[in-house]
Design a protein around this motif. Structure first.
Motif, PDB file in Angstrom:
ATOM      1  N   ALA B 117       0.753  -1.386   0.042  1.00  0.00           N
ATOM      2  CA  ALA B 117       0.444  -0.318  -0.119  1.00  0.00           C
ATOM      3  C   ALA B 117       1.480   1.335   0.041  1.00  0.00           C
ATOM      4  CB  ALA B 117      -0.276  -0.207   1.704  1.00  0.00           C
ATOM      5  N   ILE B 118       0.485   1.977  -0.309  1.00  0.00           N
ATOM      6  CA  ILE B 118       1.242   3.200  -0.083  1.00  0.00           C
ATOM      7  C   ILE B 118       0.253   4.451   0.004  1.00  0.00           C
ATOM      8  CG2 ILE B 118       2.136   5.735  -1.996  1.00  0.00           C
ATOM      9  CD1 ILE B 118       2.939   3.100  -4.224  1.00  0.00           C
ATOM     10  N   ILE B 119       0.511   5.498   1.018  1.00  0.00           N
ATOM     11  CA  ILE B 119       0.508   6.497   1.474  1.00  0.00           C
ATOM     12  C   ILE B 119       1.279   7.904   0.241  1.00  0.00           C
ATOM     13  CG2 ILE B 119      -0.471   8.460   3.668  1.00  0.00           C
ATOM     14  CD1 ILE B 119      -0.627   5.265   5.283  1.00  0.00           C
ATOM     15  N   TYR B 120      -0.321   8.733   0.042  1.00  0.00           N
ATOM     16  CA  TYR B 120       0.196   9.674  -0.442  1.00  0.00           C
ATOM     17  C   TYR B 120       0.271  10.912  -0.217  1.00  0.00           C
ATOM     18  CZ  TYR B 120       1.671  12.004  -5.296  1.00  0.00           C
ATOM     19  OH  TYR B 120       2.158  13.221  -6.333  1.00  0.00           O
ATOM     20  N   ALA B 121       1.119  11.944   0.177  1.00  0.00           N
ATOM     21  CA  ALA B 121       1.128  12.966   1.571  1.00  0.00           C
ATOM     22  C   ALA B 121       2.031  13.668   1.303  1.00  0.00           C
ATOM     23  CB  ALA B 121       1.781  12.197   3.297  1.00  0.00           C
ATOM     24  N   THR B 122       2.363  14.347  -0.454  1.00  0.00           N
ATOM     25  CA  THR B 122       3.124  15.330  -0.639  1.00  0.00           C
ATOM     26  C   THR B 122       3.077  16.926  -0.713  1.00  0.00           C
ATOM     27  OG1 THR B 122       2.027  14.937  -3.215  1.00  0.00           O
ATOM     28  CG2 THR B 122       4.278  13.871  -2.323  1.00  0.00           C
ATOM     29  N   GLY B 123       1.016  16.915  -0.001  1.00  0.00           N
ATOM     30  CA  GLY B 123       1.806  18.085   0.073  1.00  0.00           C
ATOM     31  C   GLY B 123       1.092  19.184  -1.066  1.00  0.00           C
ATOM     32  N   ALA B 124       1.281  20.831  -1.249  1.00  0.00           N
ATOM     33  CA  ALA B 124       0.896  21.034  -2.033  1.00  0.00           C
ATOM     34  C   ALA B 124       2.112  22.579  -2.471  1.00  0.00           C
ATOM     35  CB  ALA B 124      -0.580  22.464  -1.137  1.00  0.00           C
ATOM     36  N   ARG B 125       1.231  22.525  -3.853  1.00  0.00           N
ATOM     37  CA  ARG B 125       2.708  23.791  -4.081  1.00  0.00           C
ATOM     38  C   ARG B 125       1.850  25.272  -3.883  1.00  0.00           C
ATOM     39  NH1 ARG B 125       1.248  26.273  -9.381  1.00  0.00           N
ATOM     40  NH2 ARG B 125       0.394  24.791 -10.292  1.00  0.00           N
ATOM     41  N   GLU B 126       2.195  26.136  -4.228  1.00  0.00           N
ATOM     42  CA  GLU B 126       1.916  27.896  -3.661  1.00  0.00           C
ATOM     43  C   GLU B 126       1.498  27.574  -5.527  1.00  0.00           C
ATOM     44  OE1 GLU B 126       4.864  29.045  -1.335  1.00  0.00           O
ATOM     45  OE2 GLU B 126       3.655  30.066  -0.871  1.00  0.00           O
ATOM     46  N   ARG B 127       0.756  29.199  -5.866  1.00  0.00           N
ATOM     47  CA  ARG B 127       0.157  29.424  -7.047  1.00  0.00           C
ATOM     48  C   ARG B 127       1.498  30.725  -7.035  1.00  0.00           C
ATOM     49  NH1 ARG B 127      -5.088  29.820  -6.394  1.00  0.00           N
ATOM     50  NH2 ARG B 127      -6.066  28.172  -7.382  1.00  0.00           N
ATOM     51  N   HIS B 128       1.960  30.920  -8.435  1.00  0.00           N
ATOM     52  CA  HIS B 128       3.068  32.048  -8.877  1.00  0.00           C
ATOM     53  C   HIS B 128       2.102  33.210  -9.203  1.00  0.00           C
ATOM     54  CE1 HIS B 128       3.576  30.347 -12.263  1.00  0.00           C
ATOM     55  NE2 HIS B 128       3.887  29.268 -12.060  1.00  0.00           N
ATOM     56  N   ALA B 129       3.135  34.174  -9.055  1.00  0.00           N
ATOM     57  CA  ALA B 129       2.763  35.252  -9.480  1.00  0.00           C
ATOM     58  C   ALA B 129       2.549  35.157 -11.587  1.00  0.00           C
ATOM     59  CB  ALA B 129       4.853  36.517 -10.079  1.00  0.00           C
ATOM     60  N   PHE B 130       3.085  34.334 -12.271  1.00  0.00           N
ATOM     61  CA  PHE B 130       2.160  34.084 -13.234  1.00  0.00           C
ATOM     62  C   PHE B 130       0.956  33.755 -13.706  1.00  0.00           C
ATOM     63  CE2 PHE B 130       6.787  33.846 -14.955  1.00  0.00           C
ATOM     64  CZ  PHE B 130       7.205  34.994 -14.096  1.00  0.00           C
ATOM     65  N   GLU B 131       0.661  33.075 -12.339  1.00  0.00           N
ATOM     66  CA  GLU B 131      -0.734  32.353 -12.756  1.00  0.00           C
ATOM     67  C   GLU B 131      -1.459  32.872 -12.530  1.00  0.00           C
ATOM     68  OE1 GLU B 131       0.575  29.015 -10.750  1.00  0.00           O
ATOM     69  OE2 GLU B 131      -1.069  27.603 -10.971  1.00  0.00           O
ATOM     70  N   ILE B 132      -1.431  33.975 -11.637  1.00  0.00           N
ATOM     71  CA  ILE B 132      -2.602  35.186 -11.563  1.00  0.00           C
ATOM     72  C   ILE B 132      -2.761  36.359 -12.166  1.00  0.00           C
ATOM     73  CG2 ILE B 132      -2.846  34.309  -9.119  1.00  0.00           C
ATOM     74  CD1 ILE B 132      -0.835  36.796  -7.885  1.00  0.00           C
ATOM     75  N   GLY B 133      -2.160  36.199 -13.222  1.00  0.00           N
ATOM     76  CA  GLY B 133      -1.858  36.951 -14.181  1.00  0.00           C
ATOM     77  C   GLY B 133      -0.896  38.197 -14.005  1.00  0.00           C
ATOM     78  N   ILE B 134      -0.124  38.391 -13.419  1.00  0.00           N
ATOM     79  CA  ILE B 134       0.793  39.827 -12.947  1.00  0.00           C
ATOM     80  C   ILE B 134       1.727  39.771 -14.171  1.00  0.00           C
ATOM     81  CG2 ILE B 134       2.345  40.786 -11.824  1.00  0.00           C
ATOM     82  CD1 ILE B 134       1.126  39.690  -9.091  1.00  0.00           C
ATOM     83  N   VAL B 135       1.397  40.088 -14.784  1.00  0.00           N
ATOM     84  CA  VAL B 135       2.565  41.139 -15.669  1.00  0.00           C
ATOM     85  C   VAL B 135       3.718  42.606 -15.658  1.00  0.00           C
ATOM     86  CG1 VAL B 135       0.901  40.761 -17.643  1.00  0.00           C
ATOM     87  CG2 VAL B 135       0.819  42.961 -16.812  1.00  0.00           C
ATOM     88  N   GLY B 136       4.608  42.492 -16.179  1.00  0.00           N
ATOM     89  CA  GLY B 136       5.161  43.729 -16.241  1.00  0.00           C
ATOM     90  C   GLY B 136       6.786  42.768 -15.957  1.00  0.00           C
ATOM     91  N   ASP B 137       7.939  43.216 -14.940  1.00  0.00           N
ATOM     92  CA  ASP B 137       9.001  43.506 -15.231  1.00  0.00           C
ATOM     93  C   ASP B 137       9.383  41.867 -14.037  1.00  0.00           C
ATOM     94  OD1 ASP B 137      10.068  45.988 -16.911  1.00  0.00           O
ATOM     95  OD2 ASP B 137       9.933  46.968 -15.239  1.00  0.00           O
TER      96      ASP B 137
END
Lengths: 123, 417
Positions: B117-137
């Protein structure tokens, strides 16, 4: 007569009760919304003398981690927090450090201890 | 690849609170357990979460993140559970229900583990700037909240002095406090939704430090030469569309993105585990078993949790599931009752209930409502609640007798009282 109504969310536990405190002429007249005695006590203190548990990290020499996390073992007056943070930024401790180890006793005359919350082994 | 062959009853992937709790519980059930984590130390994200507020339900006392993880890590060591840190799992292979292989590398070499059996508990990652539509430098000074937390609370490095925080979720608010405590100027917290994203007790941080909160606003652009110099903020309407003419700039040297977490399920999708688009995590039954028999999931890779206590609870349930699975060669249920989402329900986990055991269901609403009833029409259950908020996950116990009343589904809905 001055009547002020303070509304805030209790931070004692995750229930997050919305507490309302009515203050007349500097005197607490009514407290609503709490569901436990701890919440009521906290609401009174939040008006008269707000306190917070403070957490930070302190530099570590010769450890397997560069810092150790610490907390005050009791909430301290909010007004004293900046001074305490300055003090914590200046000190450095030597590895190894155990969880629960006292780093400072009654800093700045505050009735609290600075306690390590992370284990740091010798590098 | 020359790899060493290992054999265990259960492999737990991920050494955060879900994985630690799962490994400890599985060992207590007498199973032979291997725990794997890719970080340098066990504990997952907890060693850097130095603020209090952990363990109120689980340990009945208030701990910081490092203290919470320390207790579990100590149990792992006391129980002599085998573990690897700096271990990167490359692949899961599913040969049959009780024959699975986990392939991983570590500084000690390459390994293949046969497991039941496997217990998968790898958590989460954070959403980053590009994913929320921030543009610019593309300049220095843009961090996710978790990155800033690692810098400050593991390495003792300040990421910046004048900070704008994007998103008012718990991590963002907690980092607003950390920056303020360390003497940085937190110039604003910008929230897209018309309500704060974090738990009420964390929203209070803003009052403590006089930090302005802009609801129904978004950061759309970053400007700077080598480092962030200013960000452009704009108001949004009820459909989250930008309102022309409402733009303004805030000068700052750092922006912190705290725009939500996404379950890490890559290794699961690779072998065809069904994913629930509402949670981003897998579809599971009431023992947290995925659509691939013998693979269980817990913690933030199952769904994004507010409280570590629930994460640990899920880890322990997954361990119980693994034990039953190994003992019976599978999880038996003559019929599974589907948990259906009704009015104002964004997500509900687990997805399938057996009616053979009591279960905690985790529910998140779509929008805030006051004076409501959580209604389960098929089983005649009603729970009155003064308020429901999207930021606060509901955890509801259903007894097996209640579940067994349903034929094939149980709907959960929020209705106005």
């Amino acid at each position: 007569m001055t009547v002020e109504v303070y509304k805030f969310t209790c931070i004692i536990c995750p229930l997050s009760c919305d507490i309302e405190v009515k203050v007349e002429n500097g005197e607490i007249k009514e407290i609503k919304g709490y569901t436990c005695p701890r919440g009521k006590e906290w609401a009174i203190e939040e008006i008269t003398n707000p306190k917070r548990v403070v957490m930070s990290v302190i530099k570590v020499k010769n450890g397997n981690m560069p810092t150790v996390s610490v907390k005050t073992d009791k909430p301290i007056p909010k007004t004293k927090i900046p001074e305490l943070m300055k003090l914590l930024a200046e000190i450095e401790v030597e590895a190894p450090i155990k969880v629960g180890q006292i780093i400072l006793e009654n800093p700045l005359g505050l009735d609290t201890k600075i306690v390590a919350t992370r284990e740091v082994e010798k590098a | 690849m020359n790899s060493t062959m290992l054999q265990y009853d259960v492999v737990v992937i991920g050494g955060g609170p879900a994985g630690l709790a799962a490994a400890v519980k599985a060992r207590e059930y007498g199973l032979n357990v291997l725990l794997l984590d890719e970080n340098d130390y066990l504990g997952g994200i907890l060693p850097q979460c130095i603020h209090p507020g952990f363990g109120i339900h689980y340990f009945r006392e208030e701990l910081t993140g490092p203290e919470f993880s320390h207790r579990f890590v100590q149990r792992v060591k006391d129980l002599k559970i085998d573990y690897f840190v700096k271990a990167r799992v490359l692949e899961i292979k599913n040969y049959s229900d009780l024959e699975k292989i986990v392939v991983f590398t570590s500084p000690e070499g390459a390994f293949e583990v046969w497991t039941k059996a496997i217990i998968y508990a790898t958590g989460a990652r954070e959403r980053h700037a590009f994913e929320i539509g921030i543009v610019g430098d593309r300049v220095a000074g843009i961090y996710t909240a978790g990155e800033a937390q690692t810098l400050m609370d593991i390495y003792g490095v300040m990421p910046g002095k004048e900070v704008v925080i994007v998103g008012s979720g718990d991590v963002g608010l907690i980092m607003a406090r950390r920056f303020a405590l360390e003497g940085a100027k937190v110039k604003a917290v910008i929230e897209l939704m018309p309500y704060p994203g974090g738990l009420a007790r964390n929203v209070m941080i803003l009052r403590d430090f006089n930090i302005p909160l802009y609801l129904s606003h978004k950061v759309v652009e970053v400007r700077g030469k080598k480092r962030v110099e200013k960000v452009k903020v704009v108001k949004v309407d009820e459909n989250l569309r930008e309102i022309p003419g409402t733009e303004f700039w805030i000068e700052c040297d750092t922006i912190i993105i705290s725009a939500g977490l996404i379950p890490q399920v890559k290794l699961l999708t690779d072998i065809g585990v069904e994913i629930d688009p509402a949670t981003g995590g897998p579809v599971v039954n009431d023992l947290l078993e995925t659509t691939v028999p013998g693979i269980f999931v817990a913690g933030n890779s199952l769904l994004i949790n507010d409280l570590v206590d629930y994460v640990a609870e899920q880890g322990e349930l997954a361990a119980y599931g693994a034990k039953l699975f190994i003992e019976n060669g599978g999880i038996p249920a003559e019929k599974w009752i589907k948990l259906e989402k009704g009015n104002n329900i964004r997500l509900a986990v687990p997805h399938y209930l057996s009616g053979k055991r009591d279960v905690y269901i985790y529910v998140r609403v779509k929008k805030p409502m006051e004076n409501v009833v959580l209604n389960f029409p098929e089983i005649d259950k009603k729970i009155r609640l003064p308020v429901v908020r999207p930021a606060e996950m509901l955890r509801i116990r259903l007894r097996k007798e209640e579940i067994a009343k349903a034929k094939d589904k149980i709907t959960i809905e929020v209705i106005q009282q």
